[in-house]
Design an enzyme around this catalytic site. Structure first.
Site, mmCIF file in Angstrom:
data_model
loop_
_atom_site.group_PDB
_atom_site.id
_atom_site.type_symbol
_atom_site.label_atom_id
_atom_site.label_comp_id
_atom_site.label_asym_id
_atom_site.label_seq_id
_atom_site.Cartn_x
_atom_site.Cartn_y
_atom_site.Cartn_z
ATOM 1 C CB SER A 179 5.323 2.482 1.454
ATOM 2 O OG SER A 179 3.672 1.958 1.225
ATOM 3 C CG ASP A 209 -1.702 -1.106 0.661
ATOM 4 O OD1 ASP A 209 -3.130 -0.699 0.495
ATOM 5 O OD2 ASP A 209 -1.703 -2.321 1.744
ATOM 6 C CB THR A 210 3.356 2.408 -2.108
ATOM 7 O OG1 THR A 210 3.774 0.964 -1.474
ATOM 8 C CG2 THR A 210 4.540 3.175 -2.790
ATOM 9 C CB ILE A 211 1.575 6.726 -2.923
ATOM 10 C CG1 ILE A 211 2.709 8.068 -2.254
ATOM 11 C CG2 ILE A 211 0.364 7.456 -2.093
ATOM 12 C CD1 ILE A 211 3.954 9.416 -2.829
ATOM 13 C CG MET A 262 0.814 2.405 -6.592
ATOM 14 S SD MET A 262 0.122 3.419 -6.108
ATOM 15 C CE MET A 262 0.969 5.144 -7.610
#
Length: 523
Positions: free
Chosen positions: A363, A344-346, A426
Site C-alpha cells: 500500500s 488505498d491498498t492492494i 483492503m
C-alpha cells in the site's frame, strides 16, 4: 490459484505458476505488476506485509516490510515546525518504503526466480503502457487536484494535464527505468544505490527528514504471526505495529454469542459485530504502535480468551455503546488515537500445487500516497508516517527510526494444521472489521469463498454504522432503534480476495470481490 484486484496482475502471476514457479514467485511477479497498473493504491514507494505457508517446513512465517521514520523525526523537530497533528501529505509523513525489500526477502527465502525474471512483466507494462481499468480511472480522476499540486506527480500521472480515462493506455517510462535498475542489481538499487540517492535528494529539497542512512539501514523483519481460535479454526494475523490483533479480539468477543442462530446480516448480528469492533478499536487507539514501544504485556492480554470473556459482558444487545480501552498498567487509558481512515491498498493471495500459500498486502496508504513523485524516478512515495500521533507519552508518538500504527493485515485461517483459507480485505480501518465478518461468513454461515467476499458488509466509522444496500430497511430500523446512526456504505467496504483450500482433494477455490477490478484464476 491466484486472486488479485487487477486482472493483468492475476494473469502475470498465473503465467509464473504455469511456467513452474511457486506461489512466492507468482506473488512477487503479480505484486510488481500491480505496483504499475494500480498506481493510486500501491507502488514501490510503499510498504508490504505477508504471511507465507511453506509446504516444506509446514510452518507459517510472517514478513513485516514496513518502513521506519527518519532518524531525524523527533518530537522536538515536529514541535519546532509548530505542528499539532501529523500531516497527511508532503515530505514529512514519508517513511522509508518497504515493498522492494519485502519482495527481495520473499524471493530470497522461498522463491525460485530472481528479480530480473519477476519484474519483467511489470517493466513491460510501465514502459509500453497498460489499459486503465474502470475503478482505477475513477480513483485517478478524483485525485487530480492532489496530483496537480506536485510538478513531478503532474508530469507523471496527468499527461497533457488530464488523467487517463477507462480503457486508455497509460505508461510510466520513468518507473520502468527504476524497475530495470532493481531487476539488474537487486534491492540495493533502491536502498543504497541511485534510486535511494534520487529519493533522498528530492525529499531534502522539500525540507523532508529522510537521509541516506535511513534507507541503508532498512531491513524487513521475519516475525511470528499472532493467532487465536474461533470455533475450532485457527485465525492467523500479523503482529503490531499493524492491526491484526483487532480482528482476533473481535472474533474472541463474537465467539461467546450464537452467531449462526442470529442469522447473517440480521440486526442482532450487525449490532454484535459493530460493538465488538468499537471495543477492539478502543484498545487499538490506546495501544497499537511500534511493537517495541508497546507495553510488553499488552498484546498477550488483548488477544486472550480471558480478556474477551471479561470485556464481553460490557456489550448490550439492545443498545449501542461506547467503550474504553482495557487497562494495561504502563499506559494511561486516557491516551487514545482516533485513527486516520486512509486506505488505498492492494491485497492478493496465491496458492500452488505443492501446498505453498501466500497472503500479501502492499500500500501507499492514501490515494497516491503523500502526493509526491520523487524526481525523475516515476516512484510515488507513501504517507504511512501520518499514522503517528504527536501526543506526548503515547506509544505511537512520532520518534526516530520507528514504525507507525499500521493498518495492513493479510490473514489466513488454519484447519488441522494446514491453511484452509487465505484472504484479505483492503481499506484502511475497514480491514480488521472486515476480516471478522469474512471469518464468520466462512465458519458460522458456511459460505463459499466467492459468496463470503461478495456478501453485503458493514463498516463502523466514527459515530456511524455504514451499511451496503444488500442490508434491508427493516434491519436498518432495528439498528437505529438501538442507537446506531446509519450511513450509506457504498464504496466504503474495500475489496476482498481469497482462496479456499480443500485439504482432501487439493482443489483450490478462488474468490475476487465485485467491488474491485480483480480476478481469481487458476489452472
Amino acid at each position: 490459484m491466484i486472486a488479485t484486484s487487477q486482472a493483468l496482475a492475476s494473469a502475470a502471476g498465473l503465467k509464473v505458476l504455469q511456467d513452474g514457479g511457486n506461489a512466492i514467485d507468482a506473488a512477487v511477479t503479480a505484486a510488481g505488476v500491480i505496483a504499475v497498473v494500480e498506481p493510486s493504491m500501491n507502488g514501490i514507494g510503499g510498504d508490504l506485509f505477508a504471511i507465507v505457508y511453506d509446504a516444506k517446513t509446514t510452518r507459517l512465517y510472517g514478513l513485516d516490510s514496513s518502513g521506519r521514520s527518519a532518524h531525524r523525526a523527533t518530537p522536538e523537530e515536529f514541535a519546532r515546525r509548530r505542528l499539532t497533528d501529523m500531516p497527511s501529505s508532503g515530505p514529512l509523513p514519508v517513511n522509508v518504503p518497504g515493498a522492494v525489500e519485502g519482495w527481495h526477502q520473499l524471493l530470497s527465502r522461498f522463491g525460485t526466480i530472481d528479480f530480473s525474471k519477476a519484474l519483467r512483466p511489470a517493466i513491460g507494462y510501465a514502459r509500453d503502457g497498460f489499459p486503465v481499468q474502470q475503478l482505477m480511472a475513477a480513483e485517478w480522476l478524483e485525485n487530480v487536484p492532489k496530483l496537480a499540486a506536485d510538478p513531478a506527480a503532474k508530469r507523471t500521472f496527468l499527461p497533457n494535464g488530464e488523467p487517463p480515462a477507462e480503457g486508455e493506455l497509460f505508461a510510466n517510462p520513468s518507473l520502468a527505468r527504476s524497475l530495470e535498475q532493481i531487476a539488474a542489481t537487486g534491492r540495493d538499487a533502491f536502498y543504497t544505490g541511485a534510486l535511494a540517492k534520487a529519493i533522498v535528494s528530492d525529499l531534502q529539497s522539500r525540507d523532508g527528514l529522510l537521509e541516506l542512512r535511513d534507507f541503508a539501514e532498512h531491513t524487513a523483519e521475519w516475525v511470528e504471526p499472532i493467532r487465536t481460535t474461533y470455533r475450532g479454526y485457527e485465525i492467523v494475523e500479523m503482529p503490531p505495529s499493524t492491526q491484526g490483533f483487532v480482528a482476533l479480539e473481535m472474533l474472541n468477543l463474537m465467539e461467546g454469542f450464537d452467531v449462526r442462530a442470529m442469522g447473517h446480516n440480521s440486526a442482532d448480528y450487525l449490532h454484535l459485530v459493530s460493538e465488538a469492533k468499537k471495543l477492539a478499536f478502543a484498545d487499538r487507539a490506546a495501544y497499537l504502535a511500534d511493537r517495541n514501544a508497546m507495553p510488553k504485556d499488552a498484546l498477550p492480554m488483548l488477544i486472550s480468551k480471558e480478556y474477551a470473556a471479561r470485556r464481553r459482558g460490557e456489550i448490550s444487545m439492545t443498545q449501542s455503546g461506547s467503550y474504553r480501552p482495557g487497562h494495561v498498567h504502563a499506559i494511561s487509558a486516557e491516551r487514545e488515537f482516533a485513527g486516520q481512515d486512509r486506505g488505498d491498498t492492494i491485497y492478493m493471495t496465491v496458492a500452488d500445487g505443492q501446498g505453498n500459500v501466500v497472503s500479501l498486502i502492499q500500500s501507499l496508504f492514501a490515494s497516491f500516497g503523500a502526493g509526491i513523485v520523487a524526481g525523475d524516478t516515476g516512484i510515488t512515495l507513501h504517507n504511512r508516517g501520518s499514522g503517528f500521533v504527536l501526543t506526548p507519552g503515547h506509544p505511537n508518538q512520532i520518534g526516530p527510526h520507528k514504525h507507525p500504527l499500521h493498518t495492513l493485515v493479510p490473514a489466513m485461517i488454519v484447519k488441522d494444521g494446514r491453511p484452509w483459507a487465505s484472504f484479505g480485505v483492503m481499506g484502511g480501518d475497514n480491514q480488521a472489521q472486515a476480516h471478522a465478518q469474512i471469518a464468520a461468513n466462512l465458519i458460522d454461515f458456511g459460505m463459499g469463498i466467492q459468496q463470503a467476499g461478495e456478501a453485503a458488509r458493514m463498516r463502523h466509522q466514527g459515530d456511524t454504522l455504514a451499511l451496503e444496500s444488500g442490508i434491508g430497511a427493516g434491519v436498518r430500523r432495528e439498528l437505529e432503534a438501538r442507537g446506531h446512526v446509519i450511513a450509506d456504505g457504498r464504496g466504503a467496504m474495500g475489496g476482498f480476495q481469497g482462496i479456499l483450500i480443500d485439504a482432501k482433494s487439493g482443489v483450490l477455490m478462488g474468490g475476487s470481490d465485485l467491488r474491485k477490478d480483480g480476478l481469481a484464476i487458476g489452472w
